[in-house]
Write a protein that holds these residues in place. Structure first.
Motif, PDB file in Angstrom:
ATOM      1  N   UNK A 261       3.710   4.693 -11.604  1.00  0.00           N
ATOM      2  CA  UNK A 261       3.471   3.681 -11.517  1.00  0.00           C
ATOM      3  C   UNK A 261       1.929   3.371 -11.381  1.00  0.00           C
ATOM      4  N   UNK A 262       1.665   2.044 -11.232  1.00  0.00           N
ATOM      5  CA  UNK A 262       0.242   1.762 -11.375  1.00  0.00           C
ATOM      6  C   UNK A 262      -0.865   2.546 -10.358  1.00  0.00           C
ATOM      7  N   UNK A 263      -1.974   2.833 -10.686  1.00  0.00           N
ATOM      8  CA  UNK A 263      -3.097   3.463  -9.750  1.00  0.00           C
ATOM      9  C   UNK A 263      -2.994   2.395  -8.605  1.00  0.00           C
ATOM     10  N   UNK A 264      -3.331   3.273  -7.494  1.00  0.00           N
ATOM     11  CA  UNK A 264      -3.541   2.557  -6.239  1.00  0.00           C
ATOM     12  C   UNK A 264      -2.118   1.847  -5.663  1.00  0.00           C
ATOM     13  N   UNK A 265      -0.924   1.783  -6.174  1.00  0.00           N
ATOM     14  CA  UNK A 265       0.039   1.261  -5.730  1.00  0.00           C
ATOM     15  C   UNK A 265       0.866   1.915  -4.551  1.00  0.00           C
TER      16      UNK A 265
ATOM     17  N   UNK B 127      -4.485 -11.496  -3.784  1.00  0.00           N
ATOM     18  CA  UNK B 127      -4.658 -10.207  -2.861  1.00  0.00           C
ATOM     19  C   UNK B 127      -3.611  -9.141  -3.433  1.00  0.00           C
ATOM     20  N   UNK B 128      -2.551  -9.609  -4.062  1.00  0.00           N
ATOM     21  CA  UNK B 128      -1.718  -8.775  -4.674  1.00  0.00           C
ATOM     22  C   UNK B 128      -0.861  -7.774  -3.478  1.00  0.00           C
ATOM     23  N   UNK B 129      -0.246  -6.687  -4.018  1.00  0.00           N
ATOM     24  CA  UNK B 129       0.494  -6.010  -3.138  1.00  0.00           C
ATOM     25  C   UNK B 129      -0.276  -4.567  -3.022  1.00  0.00           C
ATOM     26  N   UNK B 130      -1.456  -4.418  -3.247  1.00  0.00           N
ATOM     27  CA  UNK B 130      -1.968  -3.134  -3.133  1.00  0.00           C
ATOM     28  C   UNK B 130      -2.018  -2.636  -1.510  1.00  0.00           C
ATOM     29  N   UNK B 131      -1.621  -1.494  -1.587  1.00  0.00           N
ATOM     30  CA  UNK B 131      -1.525  -0.864   0.118  1.00  0.00           C
ATOM     31  C   UNK B 131      -2.900  -1.133   0.881  1.00  0.00           C
ATOM     32  N   UNK B 132      -4.015  -0.743   0.165  1.00  0.00           N
ATOM     33  CA  UNK B 132      -5.127  -0.526   0.870  1.00  0.00           C
ATOM     34  C   UNK B 132      -5.779  -2.020   1.190  1.00  0.00           C
ATOM     35  N   UNK B 133      -5.148  -3.090   0.690  1.00  0.00           N
ATOM     36  CA  UNK B 133      -5.647  -4.610   0.628  1.00  0.00           C
ATOM     37  C   UNK B 133      -4.840  -5.129   1.979  1.00  0.00           C
ATOM     38  N   UNK B 134      -3.750  -4.601   2.409  1.00  0.00           N
ATOM     39  CA  UNK B 134      -3.093  -5.177   3.326  1.00  0.00           C
ATOM     40  C   UNK B 134      -3.621  -5.007   4.762  1.00  0.00           C
TER      41      UNK B 134
END
Length: 423
Positions: free
Chosen positions: A27-31, A172-179
């Motif tokens: 999967x994508x980096x940082x996902x 924002x997207x679904x990036x865990x670190x951004x939540x």
């Protein structure tokens, strides 16, 4: 340190470990691949640990040594030492036990010549994506996709999602670190991701040095082509404009291929149903980013920009919905497709399960006019399907951005705000 937010992938990984000797989580980096895998691993080997470079040498000299440890053993970023693949495959055969290894990687190995065996029957492949709205806590999950496939006759749900919040969720997207971060910090994440892609990751995909400026131009052109079937020559022309220095179509195609290898883009394949008529179905894939925030960041768009251009917002909202539907479909052992025929009939998403069941979905930002247009498309497509040769659709859904309630229309179509949906 943030508490771990449960993922739908948790259940998929557990299921795969119970039925295979090893699981490859891509999967994508940082996902969130490593964080999710660590929840179930009993020992961990970090291949990119700069404090222990000997493990890279050991991977060449005696890879089996690196596999020692309590199982399931997680090998993070395994693709940095491709010989580990065959070592894992051999060890799985030797032990003859399920749940031995978890491999994680954010790229396809650049040198596959070092891999001798496909791993078929031993290593299960699992694709992780950025978080869906249900996983990030932005959907209340009042409507279950699984229950719709099971024949639910009615739904009930409500949410309050205004256009400002929806635009923020897209950017924002679904990036865990951004939540859970402040808006400023959360929105910065996608821009940093794009910078990493163009400056290094796209070249690491297959060890081919690529121009960061051309990579940046490609991401922008891809952003302008999102949710369409735009061809490579048109993307190449859009990158530079008419009459300016450009690169060949083959070069652009190689850049696109590299972005696919590092899971930045994920196109939707065409759906091919049995039709009553001889209408030709377009086979071109529909272009999407793995996460809508990659596209908005590539174009330099923020929340206010989307609100000021609802047409563009609608396209990136479609990308957000496709991301979520893919996450939910994975839990149901299904895939997401796009339908378009040469007569202009187009259905934004078809969720098709392995048992042959499928649901037809139109994605609309909101508004009664768009809702009616989407309903007409769904009903017409259903009428065109030859149910003597395949199943009738399990459900028809209008997936909306702006809307307070989830309900079933008189024509049987479910209207569902995306912030009410779950797997």
């Amino acid at each position: 340190m943030k508490d771990y937010m449960p993922r739908i992938a948790d259940f998929i990984l557990r299921d795969r470990l119970e039925s295979k000797g090893a699981v490859l989580v891509e999967g994508a980096k940082w996902c969130g691949k490593t964080t999710t895998s660590v929840q179930q691993a009993k020992s961990v080997l970090y291949m990119q640990d700069t404090n222990n470079l000997q493990q890279l040498e050991m991977a060449d000299l005696k890879p089996s040594k690196l596999l020692e440890g309590t199982v399931p053993r997680l090998i993070d970023e395994w693709q940095t030492a491709p010989r580990l693949w065959d070592a894992v495959r051999f060890e799985v055969d030797k032990r003859d036990e399920f749940g031995q290894f978890i491999l994680t990687g954010s790229a396809v190995p650049p040198d596959v010549s070092q891999i001798l065996h496909s791993g078929t029957g031993r290593i299960s492949h699992m694709l992780m994506r950025p978080m869906s709205l249900f996983e990030s806590g932005d959907s209340n999950g009042a409507v279950s996709l699984s229950e719709l496939f099971s024949g639910a006759e009615d739904i009930d749900g409500a949410c309050k999602t205004d256009i400002d919040l929806l635009a923020f969720l897209i950017c924002r997207g679904g990036w865990p670190k951004a939540i859970g971060c402040s808006e400023r910090v959360a929105l910065r994440h996608a821009f940093d991701y794009c910078d990493a892609v163009v400056n290094s990751d796209i070249s690491r995909a297959d060890n081919v040095r690529r121009s960061p400026e051309n990579a940046k131009r490609l991401l922008r052109a891809y952003g302008r082509a999102v949710a369409s079937q735009t061809k490579i020559p048109s993307i190449a022309e859009d990158m530079f404009g008419s009459g300016r220095n450009s690169v060949s179509n083959n070069t652009v195609a190689s850049y696109v291929d590299a972005l696919e290898k590092i899971f930045v883009i994920e196109n939707a394949p065409a759906w091919n149903p049995n039709l009553r008529s001889k209408t030709a179905i377009r086979s071109s894939e529909t272009r999407y980013f793995t996460d809508p925030s990659i596209g908005t960041a590539a174009l330099g768009l923020g929340v206010g920009d989307l609100i000021g251009d609802l047409n563009t917002m609608g396209l990136f909202f479609e990308n957000l919905c496709i991301r979520d539907l893919r996450v939910y479909a994975d839990a149901l052992d299904g895939s997401v497709y796009h339908y378009r025929d040469r007569n202009g009939l187009e259905c934004d998403a078809v969720v098709h399960l392995r048992n042959g069941s499928y649901g037809l979905i139109e994605i609309k930002l909101g508004g009664s006019k768009l809702i009616e247009e989407g309903a007409a498309v769904l009903n017409k497509l259903e009428q065109n399907i030859d149910t003597s040769k395949m199943k009738a659709p399990s459900f028809k859904m209008l997936l909306t951005g702006i809307g307070d309630y989830a309900y079933r229309r008189k024509d049987g179509i479910f209207v569902v705000p995306v912030c009410c949906l779950k797997n």
